[in-house]
Scaffold this motif. Structure first.
Motif, PDB file in Angstrom:
ATOM      1  N   LEU A  45       0.842  -1.187   0.000  1.00  0.00           N
ATOM      2  CA  LEU A  45       0.000   0.000   0.000  1.00  0.00           C
ATOM      3  C   LEU A  45       0.882   1.244   0.000  1.00  0.00           C
ATOM      4  N   PRO A  46       0.811   2.062  -1.045  1.00  0.00           N
ATOM      5  CA  PRO A  46       1.707   3.231  -1.121  1.00  0.00           C
ATOM      6  C   PRO A  46       1.467   4.212   0.021  1.00  0.00           C
ATOM      7  N   GLN A  47       2.545   4.848   0.468  1.00  0.00           N
ATOM      8  CA  GLN A  47       2.433   5.877   1.495  1.00  0.00           C
ATOM      9  C   GLN A  47       1.645   7.079   0.988  1.00  0.00           C
ATOM     10  N   SER A  48       1.601   7.245  -0.323  1.00  0.00           N
ATOM     11  CA  SER A  48       0.892   8.386  -0.907  1.00  0.00           C
ATOM     12  C   SER A  48      -0.616   8.200  -0.960  1.00  0.00           C
ATOM     13  N   ALA A  49      -1.115   7.021  -0.620  1.00  0.00           N
ATOM     14  CA  ALA A  49      -2.556   6.778  -0.657  1.00  0.00           C
ATOM     15  C   ALA A  49      -3.248   7.633   0.400  1.00  0.00           C
ATOM     16  N   ARG A  50      -4.223   8.393  -0.021  1.00  0.00           N
ATOM     17  CA  ARG A  50      -4.957   9.279   0.887  1.00  0.00           C
ATOM     18  C   ARG A  50      -6.382   8.810   1.145  1.00  0.00           C
TER      19      ARG A  50
END
Length: 226
Positions: A45-50
């Protein structure tokens, strides 16, 4: 979007379509539910997922939410509290596919539309008209391009044939290269007889008829299936 099961393929097609339009979306496929690996989930899960939507194909009355949603939320909350993730994304949970309701591209598009909203529903249903909780998402028009040149509808009757024989399924799988090439579109439906491809039981063998663009049927003998 996080989910598992047969709806993954539909979501992948929608994601590819949206990525081609410049949208920043993605789908995370859960292959093994138990034991649930929070470490591998967070690694993918990307850290950039908001904003994240977790889809469950189940309904658990009395529970705070459905199983996959609770596991994803727990993994994210623990990682955030331990300092492993700097931002806690907004996570919403939805139900789909209950009572064998079809999950099509318009359902995946509806979920992504809900994620774009300023105040998305924390709980929702998609592809199901819920007149009790009124949590159903409106379905947009399916804008995905279809390159199919021939469409076929496979219909089965429970009273006559509880399940297709394995050899028939193997023969049908030989059509998959045509499907991948966009020359054939296969749809499966349970229920009453409709035009398209119809299975008929003759003693212990099966035969089917395939209709082309003109709507005329071409009879295929059982030997061509077996």
């Amino acid at each position: 979007m996080v989910l598992m099961g047969s709806a993954i393929g539909t979501c992948e097609e929608v994601v590819e379509h949206l990525l081609a339009q410049g949208e920043k979306v993605g789908v995370l496929k859960v292959r093994l539910f138990r034991p649930f690996s929070a470490r591998r989930l967070l690694a993918e899960l990307p850290q950039s997922a908001r904003s994240i939507a977790v889809l469950d194909r189940t309904k658990e009355p009395g529970a705070l939410a459905e199983p996959l949603y609770l596991d994803v939320m727990t993994a994210l909350a623990e990682a955030f509290s331990c300092g492993e993730r700097e931002i806690m994304p907004r996570v919403i949970g939805g139900r789909y596919g209950l009572s064998s309701k079809e999950f099509g591209p318009e359902c995946a598009l509806a979920v992504f539309n809900e994620l774009r909203a300023e105040s998305p529903k924390p709980r929702f249903t998609v592809g199901i008209y819920d007149d009790v909780t009124n949590l159903s998402l409106p379905l947009p028009e399916n804008t995905l391009h279809s390159g199919a040149k021939l469409e076929a509808l496979f219909t089965g009757w429970v009273a006559m044939a509880p399940s297709l024989p394995p050899k028939t399924i193997l023969k049908l799988s030989a059509m998959l290269p045509l499907v991948r090439a966009g020359l054939l579109c296969l749809r499966f439906q349970k229920g009453r007889r409709t035009d398209g491809v119809a299975f008929t039981r003759q003693r212990t063998s099966y035969s089917f008829r395939l209709s082309g663009p003109s709507g005329r049927f071409r009879r295929l003998p059982p030997a061509s299936i077996y």
